[in-house]
Design an enzyme around this catalytic site. Structure first.
Site, PDB file in Angstrom:
ATOM      1  N   ARG A  38       0.812  -1.219   0.000  1.00  9.30           N
ATOM      2  CA  ARG A  38       0.000   0.000   0.000  1.00  9.30           C
ATOM      3  C   ARG A  38       0.850   1.276   0.000  1.00  9.30           C
ATOM      4  O   ARG A  38       0.462   2.291  -0.595  1.00  9.30           O
ATOM      5  CB  ARG A  38      -0.936  -0.017   1.216  1.00  9.30           C
ATOM      6  CG  ARG A  38      -1.865   1.186   1.335  1.00  9.30           C
ATOM      7  CD  ARG A  38      -2.767   1.033   2.552  1.00  9.30           C
ATOM      8  NE  ARG A  38      -3.433   2.267   2.927  1.00  9.30           N
ATOM      9  CZ  ARG A  38      -4.590   2.688   2.426  1.00  9.30           C
ATOM     10  NH1 ARG A  38      -5.209   1.958   1.515  1.00  9.30           N
ATOM     11  NH2 ARG A  38      -5.131   3.824   2.836  1.00  9.30           N
ATOM     12  N   ILE A  64      -6.824   8.203  -1.145  1.00  8.26           N
ATOM     13  CA  ILE A  64      -6.812   6.746  -1.132  1.00  8.26           C
ATOM     14  C   ILE A  64      -7.658   6.323   0.054  1.00  8.26           C
ATOM     15  O   ILE A  64      -7.507   6.864   1.155  1.00  8.26           O
ATOM     16  CB  ILE A  64      -5.377   6.189  -1.052  1.00  8.26           C
ATOM     17  CG1 ILE A  64      -5.387   4.649  -1.065  1.00  8.26           C
ATOM     18  CG2 ILE A  64      -4.619   6.713   0.154  1.00  8.26           C
ATOM     19  CD1 ILE A  64      -3.985   4.032  -1.155  1.00  8.26           C
ATOM     20  N   SER A  65      -8.562   5.400  -0.155  1.00  5.00           N
ATOM     21  CA  SER A  65      -9.531   5.049   0.879  1.00  5.00           C
ATOM     22  C   SER A  65      -8.882   4.319   2.055  1.00  5.00           C
ATOM     23  O   SER A  65      -7.820   3.699   1.929  1.00  5.00           O
ATOM     24  CB  SER A  65     -10.638   4.163   0.299  1.00  5.00           C
ATOM     25  OG  SER A  65     -11.409   4.863  -0.647  1.00  5.00           O
ATOM     26  N   GLN A  66      -9.533   4.391   3.188  1.00  5.26           N
ATOM     27  CA  GLN A  66      -9.170   3.637   4.382  1.00  5.26           C
ATOM     28  C   GLN A  66      -9.050   2.149   4.022  1.00  5.26           C
ATOM     29  O   GLN A  66      -9.881   1.616   3.291  1.00  5.26           O
ATOM     30  CB  GLN A  66     -10.266   3.862   5.418  1.00  5.26           C
ATOM     31  CG  GLN A  66     -10.170   3.070   6.693  1.00  5.26           C
ATOM     32  CD  GLN A  66     -11.446   3.211   7.515  1.00  5.26           C
ATOM     33  OE1 GLN A  66     -12.474   3.692   7.010  1.00  5.26           O
ATOM     34  NE2 GLN A  66     -11.393   2.791   8.750  1.00  5.26           N
TER      35      GLN A  66
END
Length: 217
Positions: A38, A64-66
């Site tokens: 990530r 960027i999402s959780q």
């Protein structure tokens, strides 16, 4: 996909504490979340927080999402190895990279040229060779690749765009944050002919989906 050598301990903790601990049990999704680095999808200086339980900025007003939300949306489309999946909103490419480990092909549409270039570079770096990036209005979908077994919309939409529902395969599933620009609910649809069943999976917050069938820019 490149071997997940760097910061692998952080990925394991992320999965154990943020994702599996919240009830996600799909072993293939958990494995993909452990494998994909990530931090390579988060620009500096935010990359130091890449495995935190939070969304992070990636530039151009996008995020960027959780990690948990990425895992949840992935689980909700029930990916299979033979599937073709459409993603609306490539962002930095992380969601597409996760999907690339689980399905045959991923097509992701991004409206911002600089963001599409970022996603392209990141996906090349991890050798996600089964992902195709299209520059355009994601609310229109991508008819040449349809029908799709799964569709993930990674931006807030006032309603599910009609073209995306039309491009969903029979039995296919679509997941999207639906609501206003401030707060949305995560909605999952499943297609049965002209009928769609609907599930609700709690409140979320995403950047707005801009396009003909979304919000105005």
């Amino acid at each position: 996909m490149t071997p997940p050598c760097q910061r692998s301990g952080e990925r394991r903790r992320m999965v154990d504490q943020q994702i599996e601990a919240r009830g996600i049990r799909d072993p293939f999704v958990l494995a993909a979340m452990r494998d994909v680095p990530r931090h390579l999808f988060v620009p500096q200086p935010y990359d130091r927080d890449a495995y935190a339980d939070a969304p992070l900025p990636i530039g151009n007003g996008q995020t960027i999402s959780q990690p948990y939300i990425v895992a949840l949306m992935t689980v909700l489309i029930r990916p299979a190895s033979t599937d073709t999946v459409l993603e609306i909103g490539a962002g930095s490419g992380y969601q597409a990279a996760i999907l690339s480990e689980l399905v045959r092909k991923v097509i992701t549409i991004e409206r911002i040229e600089e963001v599409a270039a970022l996603a392209r570079a990141n996906l090349a770096a991890v050798r996600a060779d089964n992902v195709e990036i299209i520059l355009g209005d994601g609310t229109l979908g991508y008819p040449p690749g349809a029908p799709y077994n799964g569709i993930i919309i990674t931006a807030a939409t006032p309603e599910i765009p009609g073209p995306l529902k039309e491009q969903l395969a029979e039995g296919g599933r679509l997941v999207a944050p639906v609501g206003d620009r401030i707060l949305q609910e995560l909605v999952a649809l499943e297609r049965h002919g002209v009928r769609f069943t609907e599930e609700h999976h709690g409140g979320v917050r995403f950047v707005p989906l801009i396009g003909r069938h979304g919000w105005e820019d």
